[in-house]
Design a protein around this motif. Structure first.
Motif, PDB file in Angstrom:
ATOM      1  N   GLU A  46      36.334   1.685 -10.283  1.00 22.61           N
ATOM      2  CA  GLU A  46      36.018   2.915  -9.557  1.00 22.61           C
ATOM      3  C   GLU A  46      37.023   3.233  -8.460  1.00 22.61           C
ATOM      4  O   GLU A  46      37.168   4.396  -8.088  1.00 22.61           O
ATOM      5  N   ASN A  47      37.696   2.195  -7.904  1.00 27.33           N
ATOM      6  CA  ASN A  47      38.567   2.438  -6.761  1.00 27.33           C
ATOM      7  C   ASN A  47      39.498   1.250  -6.566  1.00 27.33           C
ATOM      8  O   ASN A  47      39.068   0.107  -6.674  1.00 27.33           O
ATOM      9  N   PHE A  48      40.754   1.519  -6.257  1.00 29.50           N
ATOM     10  CA  PHE A  48      41.686   0.465  -5.885  1.00 29.50           C
ATOM     11  C   PHE A  48      41.542   0.203  -4.394  1.00 29.50           C
ATOM     12  O   PHE A  48      41.593   1.127  -3.585  1.00 29.50           O
ATOM     13  N   GLN A  49      41.347  -1.064  -4.035  1.00 29.53           N
ATOM     14  CA  GLN A  49      41.184  -1.458  -2.640  1.00 29.53           C
ATOM     15  C   GLN A  49      42.503  -1.911  -2.021  1.00 29.53           C
ATOM     16  O   GLN A  49      42.793  -1.572  -0.880  1.00 29.53           O
ATOM     17  N   GLN A  50      43.272  -2.712  -2.765  1.00 28.86           N
ATOM     18  CA  GLN A  50      44.556  -3.225  -2.294  1.00 28.86           C
ATOM     19  C   GLN A  50      45.482  -3.376  -3.490  1.00 28.86           C
ATOM     20  O   GLN A  50      45.020  -3.573  -4.613  1.00 28.86           O
ATOM     21  N   VAL A  51      46.778  -3.308  -3.215  1.00 27.07           N
ATOM     22  CA  VAL A  51      47.782  -3.547  -4.241  1.00 27.07           C
ATOM     23  C   VAL A  51      48.846  -4.450  -3.631  1.00 27.07           C
ATOM     24  O   VAL A  51      49.119  -4.365  -2.432  1.00 27.07           O
ATOM     25  N   GLY A  52      49.399  -5.342  -4.442  1.00 25.39           N
ATOM     26  CA  GLY A  52      50.409  -6.258  -3.931  1.00 25.39           C
ATOM     27  C   GLY A  52      51.189  -6.881  -5.067  1.00 25.39           C
ATOM     28  O   GLY A  52      51.043  -6.495  -6.225  1.00 25.39           O
ATOM     29  N   VAL A  53      52.036  -7.847  -4.719  1.00 27.91           N
ATOM     30  CA  VAL A  53      52.807  -8.569  -5.721  1.00 27.91           C
ATOM     31  C   VAL A  53      52.683 -10.063  -5.469  1.00 27.91           C
ATOM     32  O   VAL A  53      52.504 -10.509  -4.345  1.00 27.91           O
ATOM     33  N   ASP A  54      52.756 -10.805  -6.540  1.00 26.78           N
ATOM     34  CA  ASP A  54      52.805 -12.267  -6.489  1.00 26.78           C
ATOM     35  C   ASP A  54      53.935 -12.653  -7.427  1.00 26.78           C
ATOM     36  O   ASP A  54      53.763 -12.665  -8.650  1.00 26.78           O
ATOM     37  N   GLY A  55      55.111 -12.886  -6.857  1.00 29.74           N
ATOM     38  CA  GLY A  55      56.301 -13.083  -7.687  1.00 29.74           C
ATOM     39  C   GLY A  55      56.675 -11.764  -8.343  1.00 29.74           C
ATOM     40  O   GLY A  55      56.878 -10.772  -7.676  1.00 29.74           O
ATOM     41  N   ARG A  56      56.680 -11.723  -9.664  1.00 28.69           N
ATOM     42  CA  ARG A  56      56.961 -10.480 -10.402  1.00 28.69           C
ATOM     43  C   ARG A  56      55.688  -9.752 -10.831  1.00 28.69           C
ATOM     44  O   ARG A  56      55.752  -8.681 -11.414  1.00 28.69           O
ATOM     45  N   THR A  57      54.544 -10.358 -10.593  1.00 30.08           N
ATOM     46  CA  THR A  57      53.280  -9.786 -11.047  1.00 30.08           C
ATOM     47  C   THR A  57      52.746  -8.774 -10.044  1.00 30.08           C
ATOM     48  O   THR A  57      52.558  -9.097  -8.874  1.00 30.08           O
ATOM     49  N   VAL A  58      52.508  -7.548 -10.508  1.00 20.66           N
ATOM     50  CA  VAL A  58      51.842  -6.529  -9.694  1.00 20.66           C
ATOM     51  C   VAL A  58      50.346  -6.776  -9.850  1.00 20.66           C
ATOM     52  O   VAL A  58      49.846  -6.916 -10.970  1.00 20.66           O
ATOM     53  N   GLU A  59      49.653  -6.845  -8.736  1.00 18.41           N
ATOM     54  CA  GLU A  59      48.235  -7.176  -8.771  1.00 18.41           C
ATOM     55  C   GLU A  59      47.448  -6.219  -7.901  1.00 18.41           C
ATOM     56  O   GLU A  59      48.007  -5.547  -7.037  1.00 18.41           O
ATOM     57  N   ALA A  60      46.152  -6.157  -8.169  1.00 21.26           N
ATOM     58  CA  ALA A  60      45.294  -5.257  -7.408  1.00 21.26           C
ATOM     59  C   ALA A  60      43.925  -5.884  -7.206  1.00 21.26           C
ATOM     60  O   ALA A  60      43.486  -6.717  -7.997  1.00 21.26           O
ATOM     61  N   ARG A  61      43.287  -5.473  -6.138  1.00 23.50           N
ATOM     62  CA  ARG A  61      41.869  -5.763  -5.914  1.00 23.50           C
ATOM     63  C   ARG A  61      41.175  -4.423  -6.105  1.00 23.50           C
ATOM     64  O   ARG A  61      41.584  -3.424  -5.517  1.00 23.50           O
ATOM     65  N   VAL A  62      40.165  -4.408  -6.961  1.00 23.18           N
ATOM     66  CA  VAL A  62      39.501  -3.148  -7.282  1.00 23.18           C
ATOM     67  C   VAL A  62      38.011  -3.251  -6.986  1.00 23.18           C
ATOM     68  O   VAL A  62      37.432  -4.329  -6.961  1.00 23.18           O
ATOM     69  N   TYR A  63      37.410  -2.089  -6.763  1.00 22.96           N
ATOM     70  CA  TYR A  63      35.959  -1.979  -6.620  1.00 22.96           C
ATOM     71  C   TYR A  63      35.439  -1.377  -7.911  1.00 22.96           C
ATOM     72  O   TYR A  63      36.025  -0.444  -8.459  1.00 22.96           O
ATOM     73  N   GLY A  64      34.347  -1.933  -8.404  1.00 27.18           N
ATOM     74  CA  GLY A  64      33.782  -1.395  -9.625  1.00 27.18           C
ATOM     75  C   GLY A  64      32.416  -1.965  -9.915  1.00 27.18           C
ATOM     76  O   GLY A  64      31.823  -2.671  -9.084  1.00 27.18           O
ATOM     77  N   GLN A  65      31.916  -1.669 -11.118  1.00 24.95           N
ATOM     78  CA  GLN A  65      30.582  -2.096 -11.538  1.00 24.95           C
ATOM     79  C   GLN A  65      30.644  -2.751 -12.904  1.00 24.95           C
ATOM     80  O   GLN A  65      31.252  -2.218 -13.831  1.00 24.95           O
ATOM     81  N   CYS A  66      29.986  -3.922 -13.024  1.00 28.30           N
ATOM     82  CA  CYS A  66      29.875  -4.616 -14.308  1.00 28.30           C
ATOM     83  C   CYS A  66      28.896  -3.836 -15.187  1.00 28.30           C
ATOM     84  O   CYS A  66      27.773  -3.558 -14.770  1.00 28.30           O
ATOM     85  N   ILE A  67      29.314  -3.482 -16.392  1.00 27.86           N
ATOM     86  CA  ILE A  67      28.433  -2.698 -17.261  1.00 27.86           C
ATOM     87  C   ILE A  67      27.354  -3.562 -17.905  1.00 27.86           C
ATOM     88  O   ILE A  67      26.371  -3.041 -18.411  1.00 27.86           O
ATOM     89  N   GLU A  68      27.515  -4.890 -17.865  1.00 27.42           N
ATOM     90  CA  GLU A  68      26.517  -5.792 -18.444  1.00 27.42           C
ATOM     91  C   GLU A  68      25.313  -5.974 -17.520  1.00 27.42           C
ATOM     92  O   GLU A  68      24.175  -5.791 -17.917  1.00 27.42           O
ATOM     93  N   CYS A  69      25.582  -6.332 -16.243  1.00 28.40           N
ATOM     94  CA  CYS A  69      24.483  -6.673 -15.329  1.00 28.40           C
ATOM     95  C   CYS A  69      24.282  -5.675 -14.198  1.00 28.40           C
ATOM     96  O   CYS A  69      23.295  -5.753 -13.476  1.00 28.40           O
ATOM     97  N   GLY A  70      25.245  -4.762 -13.999  1.00 28.91           N
ATOM     98  CA  GLY A  70      25.105  -3.750 -12.954  1.00 28.91           C
ATOM     99  C   GLY A  70      25.641  -4.140 -11.594  1.00 28.91           C
ATOM    100  O   GLY A  70      25.602  -3.333 -10.660  1.00 28.91           O
TER     101      GLY A  70
END
Length: 109
Positions: A46-70
């Motif tokens: 639903e929303n990107f909270q943070q974006v960064g890099v770890d070596g060559r890997t672009v990574e993100a922390r996201v906000y969202g909802q699990c469709i299995e358990c809610g």
């Protein structure tokens, strides 16, 4: 070579070098039992909270909802792409994503 990473449009996009590359409204499967009790959460991003890099890997922390358990919440750092020779390459987010960093206390605040 430097690469500019930003979150645009109130958390709707990850921009790499001023190009919108990763968007919300995707379904991500990842292996993080800290997020919810599901073995492999399927998360509607639903929303990107943070974006960064770890070596060559672009990574993100996201906000969202699990469709299995809610369960709703923020993930740990998840890979979204890689920088190779200064160019961004998407990762297959339809496969199982594995967190890139072990969560620390400040990640959970």
């Amino acid at each position: 070579m430097s690469v500019a990473l930003r979150i645009l449009d109130d958390g709707a996009w990850v921009s790499v070098n001023d190009d919108r590359r990763v968007s919300v409204s995707e379904l991500w499967r990842f292996d993080d039992l800290d997020f919810c009790g599901c073995a492999l959460p399927d998360l509607v991003v639903e929303n990107f909270q943070q974006v960064g890099v770890d070596g060559r890997t672009v990574e993100a922390r996201v906000y969202g909802q699990c469709i299995e358990c809610g369960t709703k919440g923020e993930t740990s750092w998840l890979p979204v792409g890689r920088i190779v020779d200064g160019a961004y390459h998407d990762l297959d987010r339809e496969s199982v994503l594995r967190r890139t960093r072990v969560p620390c206390v400040s990640d959970r605040i």
